[in-house]
Design a protein around this motif. Structure first.
Motif, mmCIF file in Angstrom:
data_model
loop_
_atom_site.group_PDB
_atom_site.id
_atom_site.type_symbol
_atom_site.label_atom_id
_atom_site.label_comp_id
_atom_site.label_asym_id
_atom_site.label_seq_id
_atom_site.Cartn_x
_atom_site.Cartn_y
_atom_site.Cartn_z
ATOM 1 N N LEU A 1 -1.283 -1.705 -2.570
ATOM 2 C CA LEU A 1 -0.239 -1.796 -3.597
ATOM 3 C C LEU A 1 0.283 -0.416 -3.982
ATOM 4 N N SER A 2 -0.613 0.559 -4.012
ATOM 5 C CA SER A 2 -0.190 1.891 -4.386
ATOM 6 C C SER A 2 0.765 2.450 -3.324
ATOM 7 N N ALA A 3 0.443 2.194 -2.041
ATOM 8 C CA ALA A 3 1.341 2.629 -0.955
ATOM 9 C C ALA A 3 2.675 1.894 -1.060
ATOM 10 N N PHE A 4 2.577 0.645 -1.416
ATOM 11 C CA PHE A 4 3.788 -0.182 -1.548
ATOM 12 C C PHE A 4 4.708 0.402 -2.621
ATOM 13 N N LYS A 5 4.075 0.825 -3.746
ATOM 14 C CA LYS A 5 4.860 1.380 -4.850
ATOM 15 C C LYS A 5 5.548 2.682 -4.411
ATOM 16 N N GLU A 6 4.807 3.517 -3.646
ATOM 17 C CA GLU A 6 5.377 4.798 -3.220
ATOM 18 C C GLU A 6 6.510 4.588 -2.217
ATOM 19 N N GLU A 7 6.317 3.571 -1.350
ATOM 20 C CA GLU A 7 7.217 3.485 -0.208
ATOM 21 C C GLU A 7 8.388 2.537 -0.380
ATOM 22 N N ASN B 1 11.846 0.841 -1.515
ATOM 23 C CA ASN B 1 13.146 1.471 -1.746
ATOM 24 C C ASN B 1 13.748 0.922 -3.039
ATOM 25 N N PRO B 2 13.761 1.763 -4.110
ATOM 26 C CA PRO B 2 14.227 1.260 -5.415
ATOM 27 C C PRO B 2 15.721 0.942 -5.413
ATOM 28 N N ASN B 3 16.433 1.438 -4.372
ATOM 29 C CA ASN B 3 17.878 1.190 -4.350
ATOM 30 C C ASN B 3 18.209 -0.242 -3.950
ATOM 31 N N GLY C 1 12.300 -9.409 -7.073
ATOM 32 C CA GLY C 1 10.909 -9.771 -6.782
ATOM 33 C C GLY C 1 10.074 -8.521 -6.553
ATOM 34 N N VAL C 2 10.612 -7.586 -5.733
ATOM 35 C CA VAL C 2 9.884 -6.354 -5.411
ATOM 36 C C VAL C 2 9.698 -5.529 -6.684
ATOM 37 N N LYS C 3 10.781 -5.434 -7.472
ATOM 38 C CA LYS C 3 10.694 -4.616 -8.696
ATOM 39 C C LYS C 3 9.635 -5.184 -9.656
ATOM 40 N N LYS C 4 9.650 -6.493 -9.755
ATOM 41 C CA LYS C 4 8.689 -7.147 -10.645
ATOM 42 C C LYS C 4 7.257 -6.830 -10.196
ATOM 43 N N ALA C 5 7.058 -6.903 -8.871
ATOM 44 C CA ALA C 5 5.730 -6.630 -8.319
ATOM 45 C C ALA C 5 5.320 -5.188 -8.630
ATOM 46 N N VAL C 6 6.270 -4.246 -8.491
ATOM 47 C CA VAL C 6 5.951 -2.833 -8.731
ATOM 48 C C VAL C 6 5.594 -2.642 -10.203
#
Ligand code: MAN
Length: 559
Positions: free
Chosen positions: A274-280, A282-284, A289-294
């Motif tokens: 999850l930490s790698a997922f947060k770093e990698e 793309n916030p753009n 769904g992805v933002k919620k997960a982060v």
């Protein structure tokens, strides 16, 4: 001149029933072609000694006793063993076997699947398209009937239906493969449990032997009214019992700590992901769904840094798990070597003796008393009711250990029996074991529970009636029409789960159920019938039955 000779020859060939060129007599199926090769004569198939002229083939007169001279007419359609004896030149007895050598009139059905039509249907004025889509069995135009060839459309529809069935069959087979894997895993788990329990039994047996020895020793000492133990006195015995109990609890705690460590490793691995997922990520990309997960991960990570209690717990556990001894836990020696006996008060004079002599004397007196009791010279004053707390504790500890061993052995037996139980090919029914499926029929709701029992319950209420307990797996021949919805047994060998010895039927037998299985993508109890009083038949679709090749819906490549 040459030309006219050739025409005459052609005329002769055309008159003959037997094929003189590429064509065969009408109605001959592929496996019988060899009997109708170009010859001037024809030998009856089942009676080759009877030879007739080839012009007698398909001349609408039954000449051969086996009907083989009429493959394309209905002349021999009514041959049967009850027919009058045929005049047979080659038969000494004059009797014949009157079974027809041919299965029927062959419809080639080009574009579809060839089939035999019963001879009685030949030229009967009815187009039998279900068997003969090319209409060739109605060449006599009886009553003006002419059957146009419909093989193109019938064949196309047949292929569509067959393809659908084949696809269903393949999907069901895939499910079966998954079930096989799951069943295999279940077996592996049972095997793992068996070896774990065997190990536990070994430990328990050892513990039981120790406790028995301890109990016998305590009991023996009590008989002589001199308590001498691992340590000495009641305290020593209790200390011994407490020590083994604490060791047991410590081992259990160590197992739990191990398991916890494994889980923590998994959590760390997931946190890493999850930490790698947060770093990698793309916030753009505006992916909610992805933002919620982060965000959820960030909240979790923030909370995690607040709690560091775990470590202090950790060191507490380590302390508890250390072996008992002088520097940690309980120093059992202090209790076991106290050197005081229950009878020290009575025999207090011993106290004035030097240590080694006191022990020597103490042991001798004790042994003498026990010997006298065991040899009937001194009354045994210790009955079970009147036993001391000390003997009671030792006995109970031993009895508890015996019970533990017995209960583990019972569990082991159950697990072993389960491994030996017949769960069908590939252990397939292991995954279904105990699961249930039901259907309503008439005034009842019926339920099939895999590998356990079948029941019925009135829709008006009341309790369930046992219709049989699972007994064995067998195979039986089914001879049923295939159904359009595919929910039927069809023809061929089918697996049958036999459930016997159910609730007794008033004025009848104990109820029993034969559970017939056919390949289907989903588990479904299709229908239930009562074949005779209290004898039931369940028809069930399941991927578990998809192994046999003659299942309905299994397509042989006939085209
Ligand atoms: C119940 C049911 C029936 C069965 C009769 C026999 O009504 O179990 O299926 O035929 O008992 O008496």
């Amino acid at each position: 001149m040459r030309q006219s000779q050739a025409l005459v020859l052609l005329g002769i060939i055309a008159q003959n029933g037997i094929a003189k060129a590429a064509s065969l007599p009408r109605g001959v199926g592929p496996e019988f072609v060899k009997f109708y090769e170009i010859k001037d004569t024809f030998a009856c198939i089942a009676h080759p000694s009877i030879v007739i002229k080839s012009s007698q083939v398909n001349d609408n007169t039954c000449d051969c006793p086996d009907g083989s001279d009429e493959p394309g007419t209905a002349a021999c359609a009514l041959l049967d063993s009850l027919s009058p004896v045929q005049p047979l030149p080659a038969s000494l007895s004059g009797t014949t076997n009157t079974t027809n050598a041919l299965p029927g009139f062959w419809c080639a059905n080009k574009g579809h699947v060839g089939a035999y039509v019963p001879f009685l249907f030949v030229n009967d004025g009815v187009c039998d398209y279900d068997l003969c889509c090319d209409g060739t069995e109605e060449y006599g135009k009886v009553g003006g009937v002419k059957c146009p060839n419909k093989c193109a459309e019938i064949g196309k529809e047949w292929r569509r239906v067959e393809k659908e069935r084949k696809d269903n069959f393949e999907r069901a087979n895939k499910k079966r493969r998954t079930m096989v894997k799951e069943s295999k895993e279940l077996r592996r788990q049972v095997e793992a449990r068996v070896s774990k329990i065997e190990g536990e039994i070994r430990d328990l047996e050892q513990k039981e032997a120790e406790l028995r020895a301890k109990f016998e020793e305590v009991e023996r000492s009590e008989r002589g009214k001199v308590v001498k133990n691992e340590g000495t006195g009641k305290l020593g015995v209790l200390a011994g019992l407490a020590k083994s109990r604490i060791n047991e609890l410590r081992e259990a705690l160590a197992d739990i700590v191990d398991e916890r460590q494994q889980l923590q490793d998994k959590v760390s691995e997931l946190e890493g992901i999850l930490s790698a997922f947060k770093e990698e990520y793309n916030p753009n990309f505006n992916d909610e769904g992805v933002k919620k997960a982060v965000r959820a991960w960030e909240d979790y990570a923030a909370k995690k840094t607040q709690g560091s209690e775990e470590e202090s717990n950790e060191s507490g556990l380590e302390e508890i798990m250390k072996e008992d001894g002088e520097s940690s836990g309980i120093n059992w020696n202090e209790f076991q070597d106290e050197g005081v006996t229950d009878t020290d008060i009575l025999y207090s004079f011993e106290a004035y003796l030097p240590g080694p002599l006191r022990d020597f004397l103490h042991g001798k007196i004790n042994n003498l008393r026990v010997w006298l009791i065991e040899n009937g010279m001194l009354a045994d004053t210790v009955s079970k009711e009147g036993e001391s707390q000390l003997v009671k504790a030792a006995r109970e500890a031993h009895e508890a250990a015996t019970r533990d061993v017995q209960s583990k052995r019972t569990t082991l037996d159950q697990e072993k029996r389960d491994l030996e139980k017949d769960y069908g090919n590939d252990d397939i029914f292991r995954i279904l074991n105990g699961k249930c499926t039901s259907v309503e029929a008439g005034e009842y709701e019926y339920e099939l529970c895999w590998m356990t029992q079948t029941t019925q319950k009135s829709k008006k209420g009341g309790s369930r009636t046992n219709m049989g307990n699972f007994q064995t797996i067998s195979f039986k021949e089914s001879d049923e029409e295939e159904r359009h919805d595919g929910k039927g047994l069809g023809r061929g060998k089918r697996m049958v789960l036999e459930y016997t010895n159910g609730q007794h039927c008033w004025n009848g037998p104990n109820r029993r159920t034969d559970v017939w299985l056919a390949c289907a993508e989903t588990e479904e109890l299709w229908r239930v019938s009562e074949q005779e009083k209290c004898v039931y038949k369940m028809e069930v679709g399941t991927p578990a039955a998809c192994e046999a090749l003659d299942q309905p819906g299994h397509v042989k490549d006939e085209l």
